[in-house]
Design a protein around this motif. Structure first.
Motif, short mmCIF file in Angstrom:
data_model
loop_
_atom_site.label_atom_id
_atom_site.label_comp_id
_atom_site.label_asym_id
_atom_site.label_seq_id
_atom_site.Cartn_x
_atom_site.Cartn_y
_atom_site.Cartn_z
N VAL A 359 21.67 -7.33 6.06
CA VAL A 359 20.91 -6.13 5.56
C VAL A 359 20.28 -6.93 4.12
O VAL A 359 20.78 -7.62 3.54
CB VAL A 359 21.88 -4.87 5.00
CG1 VAL A 359 23.09 -5.49 4.20
CG2 VAL A 359 21.27 -3.85 4.24
N GLN A 360 18.92 -6.35 3.91
CA GLN A 360 18.27 -7.03 2.92
C GLN A 360 17.63 -5.73 2.21
O GLN A 360 16.96 -5.07 2.72
CB GLN A 360 17.16 -8.06 3.46
CG GLN A 360 17.85 -9.42 3.72
CD GLN A 360 16.90 -10.51 3.76
OE1 GLN A 360 15.42 -10.29 3.84
NE2 GLN A 360 17.25 -11.98 3.64
N ILE A 361 17.33 -6.09 0.89
CA ILE A 361 16.66 -5.33 0.07
C ILE A 361 15.53 -6.10 -0.89
O ILE A 361 15.96 -6.57 -1.95
CB ILE A 361 17.57 -4.55 -0.88
CG1 ILE A 361 18.93 -3.85 -0.01
CG2 ILE A 361 17.04 -3.58 -1.65
CD1 ILE A 361 19.86 -3.19 -1.21
N PRO A 362 14.45 -6.23 -0.48
CA PRO A 362 13.54 -7.12 -1.06
C PRO A 362 12.71 -6.38 -2.19
O PRO A 362 12.31 -5.16 -1.93
CB PRO A 362 12.53 -7.51 0.05
CG PRO A 362 13.18 -6.84 1.34
CD PRO A 362 13.86 -5.92 1.04
N TRP A 363 12.79 -6.75 -3.21
CA TRP A 363 12.21 -6.19 -4.42
C TRP A 363 10.85 -5.56 -4.31
O TRP A 363 10.07 -6.30 -3.49
CB TRP A 363 12.19 -7.14 -5.66
CG TRP A 363 11.48 -6.33 -6.74
CD1 TRP A 363 10.25 -6.74 -7.49
CD2 TRP A 363 12.11 -5.29 -7.54
NE1 TRP A 363 10.13 -5.78 -8.50
CE2 TRP A 363 11.10 -4.95 -8.53
CE3 TRP A 363 13.37 -4.45 -7.51
CZ2 TRP A 363 11.29 -3.86 -9.34
CZ3 TRP A 363 13.29 -3.47 -8.46
CH2 TRP A 363 12.47 -3.33 -9.37
N GLN A 364 10.55 -4.46 -4.46
CA GLN A 364 9.22 -3.87 -4.82
C GLN A 364 9.01 -3.18 -5.97
O GLN A 364 9.83 -2.42 -6.50
CB GLN A 364 8.96 -2.66 -3.73
CG GLN A 364 9.54 -3.06 -2.28
CD GLN A 364 8.73 -3.66 -1.20
OE1 GLN A 364 7.42 -3.52 -1.54
NE2 GLN A 364 9.26 -4.10 -0.47
N ASP A 365 8.02 -3.82 -6.85
CA ASP A 365 7.53 -2.71 -7.99
C ASP A 365 7.07 -1.62 -7.62
O ASP A 365 7.63 -0.51 -8.24
CB ASP A 365 6.38 -3.67 -8.68
CG ASP A 365 6.74 -4.97 -9.40
OD1 ASP A 365 7.64 -4.85 -10.13
OD2 ASP A 365 6.16 -5.95 -9.12
N THR A 366 6.16 -1.62 -6.92
CA THR A 366 5.72 0.08 -6.18
C THR A 366 5.66 -0.21 -4.81
O THR A 366 5.35 -1.09 -4.18
CB THR A 366 4.19 0.27 -6.73
OG1 THR A 366 3.43 -0.86 -6.42
CG2 THR A 366 4.17 0.18 -8.40
N TRP A 367 5.65 1.03 -4.17
CA TRP A 367 5.75 1.13 -2.83
C TRP A 367 5.67 2.36 -2.16
O TRP A 367 5.95 3.58 -2.99
CB TRP A 367 6.99 0.33 -2.06
CG TRP A 367 8.08 0.88 -2.26
CD1 TRP A 367 8.82 0.94 -3.52
CD2 TRP A 367 8.87 1.65 -1.40
NE1 TRP A 367 9.92 1.53 -3.27
CE2 TRP A 367 10.24 2.06 -2.11
CE3 TRP A 367 8.71 1.98 -0.12
CZ2 TRP A 367 11.05 3.09 -1.40
CZ3 TRP A 367 9.71 2.91 0.63
CH2 TRP A 367 10.88 3.37 -0.16
N ASN A 368 5.30 2.64 -1.05
CA ASN A 368 5.46 4.07 -0.31
C ASN A 368 6.02 4.18 0.87
O ASN A 368 6.37 3.07 1.53
CB ASN A 368 4.20 4.78 -0.53
CG ASN A 368 3.15 4.00 0.26
OD1 ASN A 368 3.62 3.61 1.62
ND2 ASN A 368 1.93 4.11 0.04
N LEU A 369 6.29 5.41 1.52
CA LEU A 369 7.28 5.54 2.61
C LEU A 369 6.42 4.78 3.92
O LEU A 369 7.10 4.73 4.80
CB LEU A 369 7.28 6.73 2.84
CG LEU A 369 8.36 7.72 1.85
CD1 LEU A 369 8.47 8.99 2.01
CD2 LEU A 369 9.79 7.08 1.81
N ALA A 370 5.04 4.52 3.78
CA ALA A 370 4.19 4.07 4.89
C ALA A 370 4.75 2.79 4.95
O ALA A 370 4.50 2.29 6.34
CB ALA A 370 2.84 4.08 4.62
N SER A 371 5.46 2.18 4.05
CA SER A 371 6.24 0.92 4.62
C SER A 371 7.37 0.83 5.59
O SER A 371 7.58 -0.33 5.97
CB SER A 371 6.52 -0.02 3.19
OG SER A 371 7.65 0.60 2.56
N PHE A 372 7.77 2.00 5.84
CA PHE A 372 8.77 2.30 6.99
C PHE A 372 7.99 2.25 8.12
O PHE A 372 6.98 3.38 8.31
CB PHE A 372 9.57 3.18 6.74
CG PHE A 372 10.66 3.37 5.83
CD1 PHE A 372 11.48 2.28 5.77
CD2 PHE A 372 10.59 4.16 4.59
CE1 PHE A 372 12.56 2.13 4.73
CE2 PHE A 372 11.57 4.17 3.55
CZ PHE A 372 12.37 2.84 3.62
N LYS A 373 7.98 1.50 9.20
CA LYS A 373 6.98 1.64 10.39
C LYS A 373 7.53 2.72 11.25
O LYS A 373 8.62 3.10 11.33
CB LYS A 373 7.42 0.40 11.30
CG LYS A 373 7.18 -1.04 10.61
CD LYS A 373 5.55 -1.20 10.48
CE LYS A 373 5.17 -2.14 9.41
NZ LYS A 373 6.06 -2.94 8.76
#
Ligand code: GAL
Length: 373
Positions: A359-373
């Motif tokens: 399990v990995q949690i790569p840092w994101q400053d900003t992001w949105n739900l579109a990054s879940f395929k």
């Protein structure tokens, strides 16, 4: 008499409407958000920084309800001055203030009197009783962290109001299902045995409802040295009597858990109070274990809050949020505590990536739900 009552009722309403008008005059409404912005102020629908620390999110009938500790300014905010705050959202970016779901009490005899400690509230829905059930970590006013109790409140509507029921130590007089003979020997160092009669401690905690409707309370016990996973009773208001010890002596706090591809994934922290430490992760095929350690899931963001992924970007886990209707989409929720000015605490919501055994949690400053395929 009649006039007096109606005056009492209308005056505050009038004042509230006037102040709303005034606020509308002077402050533009916050813009609609279309992404998560981590570690910054997160304005609610009134432009006020969301006040729901150590929180958890319930998804119910197409809406999300975020419950957390309402903090006030200064270090007074580390105790419960107001209660458990609730916010509502349908998109996870924009949150409407739904008010105080469980207020502190003014009654000095109440467990939840103002000045007690109410931490890490979580709410689950019981489909059989149709009740919303809130559990939280409770410490009694003026007794530091010595009570180490779980507490329960219940409501008919997701945002409350919640009725406080009771607080308790866990499963008094009951051994965990994985107890050993050595655990039962009376010895100062044997914390499970020490708390056997009075009930096991419960501090940092979360709740989890499995696919079969069974719910679990995952909590730091034995002076925060060992996690206990307790099955709840069918009404979710207490325990079934079945529980297990996980990672004895490893000092895990801030548990957060989810189920993905039939396996149970857990994120925890070590024990260093409000100060950040290295996050931990683990996986199991059954909630009862065996749990396998997977190490620090956080990656990237080397400079975030001066400590980066090595110390959870300055934060601590509080919840894993399954995104409604998106298979395999889970967000890890972290608090950035500011104990000197508790109300200024920040949030970091970061998407989780699962491998077959990682399990990995790569840092994101900003992001949105579109990054879940
Ligand atoms: C942390 C814990 C918080 C709070 C704090 C108090 O370790 O995760 O919920 O209890 O300690 O120092």
């Amino acid at each position: 008499m009649k006039i007096k009552i109606s005056l009492l009722l209308t005056l505050p309403t009038l004042v509230a409407s006037l102040s709303l008008l005034h606020a509308a005059d002077t402050q533009p409404l916050p813009q609609q958000r279309t992404q998560f912005v981590n570690n910054e102020l997160w304005p609610d629908d009134k432009g006020v920084h969301i006040n729901a620390h150590g929180g958890g999110v319930l998804y119910h009938e197409g809406a999300y309800y975020w419950f957390g500790e309402h903090k006030v300014a200064g270090d007074a905010g580390n105790k419960a001055q107001v209660g458990v705050h609730c916010y509502r959202s349908t998109d996870l970016y924009n949150w409407t203030d739904a008010g105080i779901a469980l207020p502190v009490s003014a009654d000095p005899a109440s467990d939840i009197v103002q000045g007690s400690i109410i931490e890490r509230p979580k709410v689950i829905y019981n489909a059989a009783t149709k009740k919303f059930v809130m559990w939280f970590h409770l410490e009694m006013k003026g007794r530091g962290y010595s009570a180490a109790r779980a507490a329960v409140a219940v409501a008919d509507q997701p945002a409350g109001p919640y009725t406080y029921l009771r607080s308790f130590r866990a499963n008094p007089g009951v051994w965990p299902q994985n107890v050993t003979d050595a655990d039962k020997i009376p010895d100062k160092k044997n914390l499970l045995q020490r708390d056997f009669e009075g009930g096991q401690m419960s501090r940092d905690m979360t709740l989890f409802v499995d696919d079969d409707g069974k719910a679990y309370h995952i909590t730091s016990a034995e002076d925060n040295r060992t996690l206990h996973i307790h099955e709840l009773s069918a009404d979710y208001l207490g325990y079934s009597g079945r529980y297990s010890r996980v990672f004895p002596g490893d000092s895990n706090e801030a548990p957060a858990i989810c189920k993905y591809k039939g396996r149970y994934w857990m994120i925890t922290s070590g024990c260093s109070g409000w100060a950040p430490n290295t996050a931990r992760s683990s996986v199991a095929d059954s909630i009862w274990g065996p749990w396998k350690k997977l190490g620090n899931p956080c990656t990237g963001g080397e400079e975030v809050n001066g400590v980066g992924y090595k110390k959870t970007w300055g934060g601590q886990s509080t919840f894993i949020l399954p995104v409604g209707g998106k298979e395999g989409a889970f967000i890890a929720l972290f608090d950035v505590w500011r104990p000197k000015d508790a109300i200024d605490g920040r949030y970091m919501w970061v998407p989780i990536q699962f491998g077959p055994d990682s399990v990995q949690i790569p840092w994101q400053d900003t992001w949105n739900l579109a990054s879940f395929k």
